[in-house]
Design a protein around this motif. Structure first.
Motif, PDB file in Angstrom:
ATOM      1  N   ARG A  10      -4.606   8.680   5.078  1.00 63.65           N
ATOM      2  CA  ARG A  10      -4.438   9.380   4.214  1.00 63.65           C
ATOM      3  C   ARG A  10      -3.323   8.710   3.060  1.00 63.65           C
ATOM      4  NH1 ARG A  10      -4.093  15.219   3.948  1.00 63.65           N
ATOM      5  NH2 ARG A  10      -5.612  14.880   5.107  1.00 63.65           N
ATOM      6  N   ALA A  42      -0.711   9.475   2.030  1.00 63.33           N
ATOM      7  CA  ALA A  42       0.407  10.150   0.984  1.00 63.33           C
ATOM      8  C   ALA A  42       1.339   9.175   0.151  1.00 63.33           C
ATOM      9  CB  ALA A  42       0.999  10.398   2.492  1.00 63.33           C
ATOM     10  N   SER A  43       2.530  10.452  -0.467  1.00 64.54           N
ATOM     11  CA  SER A  43       3.085   9.964  -1.434  1.00 64.54           C
ATOM     12  C   SER A  43       4.302   8.860  -1.463  1.00 64.54           C
ATOM     13  CB  SER A  43       3.429  11.250  -2.406  1.00 64.54           C
ATOM     14  OG  SER A  43       4.121  11.854  -1.672  1.00 64.54           O
ATOM     15  N   GLU A  71       0.828   3.400   6.754  1.00 70.31           N
ATOM     16  CA  GLU A  71      -0.196   4.492   6.877  1.00 70.31           C
ATOM     17  C   GLU A  71      -1.137   4.116   8.326  1.00 70.31           C
ATOM     18  OE1 GLU A  71      -2.564   2.457   3.276  1.00 70.31           O
ATOM     19  OE2 GLU A  71      -1.126   3.180   2.783  1.00 70.31           O
ATOM     20  N   TYR A  98     -11.292   7.455   2.574  1.00 69.26           N
ATOM     21  CA  TYR A  98      -9.770   7.753   1.837  1.00 69.26           C
ATOM     22  C   TYR A  98      -9.399   9.343   1.516  1.00 69.26           C
ATOM     23  CZ  TYR A  98      -8.818   3.010   1.445  1.00 69.26           C
ATOM     24  OH  TYR A  98      -7.931   1.862   1.226  1.00 69.26           O
ATOM     25  N   LEU A  99      -8.506  10.184   1.607  1.00 69.45           N
ATOM     26  CA  LEU A  99      -8.036  10.766   1.410  1.00 69.45           C
ATOM     27  C   LEU A  99      -7.314  11.117   0.954  1.00 69.45           C
ATOM     28  CD1 LEU A  99      -8.432  13.630   3.899  1.00 69.45           C
ATOM     29  CD2 LEU A  99      -9.955  13.483   2.345  1.00 69.45           C
ATOM     30  N   LEU A 100      -6.476  11.258  -0.627  1.00 70.90           N
ATOM     31  CA  LEU A 100      -4.943  11.286  -1.545  1.00 70.90           C
ATOM     32  C   LEU A 100      -4.720  12.377  -1.421  1.00 70.90           C
ATOM     33  CD1 LEU A 100      -7.019   9.864  -5.119  1.00 70.90           C
ATOM     34  CD2 LEU A 100      -6.003   8.282  -2.624  1.00 70.90           C
ATOM     35  N   GLU A 101      -2.899  12.483  -1.124  1.00 69.63           N
ATOM     36  CA  GLU A 101      -2.791  13.500  -0.447  1.00 69.63           C
ATOM     37  C   GLU A 101      -0.976  13.053  -1.613  1.00 69.63           C
ATOM     38  OE1 GLU A 101       0.554  13.623   2.835  1.00 69.63           O
ATOM     39  OE2 GLU A 101      -1.424  14.496   3.357  1.00 69.63           O
ATOM     40  N   TYR A 102      -0.362  13.682  -2.077  1.00 68.15           N
ATOM     41  CA  TYR A 102      -0.187  14.215  -3.193  1.00 68.15           C
ATOM     42  C   TYR A 102       1.349  15.020  -3.244  1.00 68.15           C
ATOM     43  CZ  TYR A 102      -2.313   9.868  -5.067  1.00 68.15           C
ATOM     44  OH  TYR A 102      -2.475   8.666  -5.545  1.00 68.15           O
ATOM     45  N   ASP A 103       2.454  14.692  -2.494  1.00 65.37           N
ATOM     46  CA  ASP A 103       3.512  15.659  -2.860  1.00 65.37           C
ATOM     47  C   ASP A 103       4.108  15.389  -4.151  1.00 65.37           C
ATOM     48  OD1 ASP A 103       5.237  17.276  -1.529  1.00 65.37           O
ATOM     49  OD2 ASP A 103       6.246  16.051   0.074  1.00 65.37           O
TER      50      ASP A 103
END
Length: 259
Positions: free
Chosen positions: A86, A88-89, A107, A250-255
């Motif tokens: 994942r 993460a930002s 990661e 992959y998973l893309l995670e944006y915060d």
């Protein structure tokens, strides 16, 4: 034991697509686990009462989707999937570098996989046009080029190439194969280029033959492309990283704030 249904003659889908759908559901539900062998063409012919070409088309559809791989002389197997990472930002947070961890190691800690890196190459070369534009230099300006491949639990998941201006990173550990704890971003900050922000351009496409070989993925498996530019507190672009990632890994995670 794998349980398969029957072909519905009233279904508008051709028989091979119905068979492919049943096998796909078995893979997605875990009835056929990663690495499991699919029923042979002969077994599918007998179970569904279809011709060999129909059974072959069903398997070919799954191969085209990247769900299965064929091994000569052994059969067709569900593709072993690498661990999902994942993105993460916060993966480039200064706290990770202070702890001596580059983004990939940070990661790994979060996702619980064993990280690895190989095929590291460091050289100087002319900047390609698109990279030069992001670095705000003329095309073919000499830059430092760092290539590497990342692995999760021994499986390739990403290839990456970083481009850095020589006036920024020349003569520093950035040009070493092992730049030290915290990776190249820590070395950039050691050299006085405090990082302030990053931009990322995300895309998706099918891989080139070389990328497919490096990532050990078969036909039908797409890749994600992420081009990241790092800026220091003076607003200067100090690195462009061009990455190609195996999409299933992959998973893309944006915060980000709602403002």
């Amino acid at each position: 034991m794998l349980q398969l249904g029957e072909i519905d003659r009233a279904d508008p889908r051709p028989p091979y697509r119905q068979i492919a759908a049943m096998l796909r559901e078995a893979i997605e539900s875990g009835g056929l686990e990663p690495g499991a062998k699919l029923p042979s063409e002969a077994a599918l012919m007998e179970h569904f009462g279809v011709a060999r070409m129909t059974a072959r088309q069903a398997i070919q559809e799954l191969r085209g989707e990247g769900l299965v791989i064929a091994e000569h002389g052994r059969g067709v197997f569900v593709r072993p999937m690498p661990p999902v990472r994942r993105l993460a930002s916060d993966r480039f947070a200064r706290a990770h570098r202070a702890a001596g961890k580059a983004a990939f190691l940070a990661e790994a800690d979060k996702a619980g996989y064993q990280p690895g890196v190989d095929r590291i190459r460091v050289a100087r070369a002319g900047a390609p046009k698109g990279i030069a534009e992001r670095l705000r230099v003329e095309a073919e300006t000499e830059v430092i080029v760092r290539e590497r491949r990342y692995l999760a639990n021994g499986r390739p998941v990403e290839i990456a190439t970083s481009y850095l201006p020589v006036p920024v990173a020349g003569g520093t550990p950035v040009e070493d194969v092992d730049p030290g704890p915290g990776g190249i971003y820590a070395r950039l900050e050691d050299a006085g280029h405090t990082l302030e922000r990053f931009t990322e351009e995300v895309g998706a496409r099918m891989p080139t033959p070389d990328e497919r070989n490096a990532l050990e993925i078969g036909p039908g498996v797409p890749v994600l492309t992420v081009v990241r530019t790092a800026f220091d507190t003076e607003g200067a672009a100090v690195e462009v990283c061009d990455t190609v990632k195996a999409a299933p890994a992959y998973l893309l995670e944006y915060d980000f704030p709602a403002r």
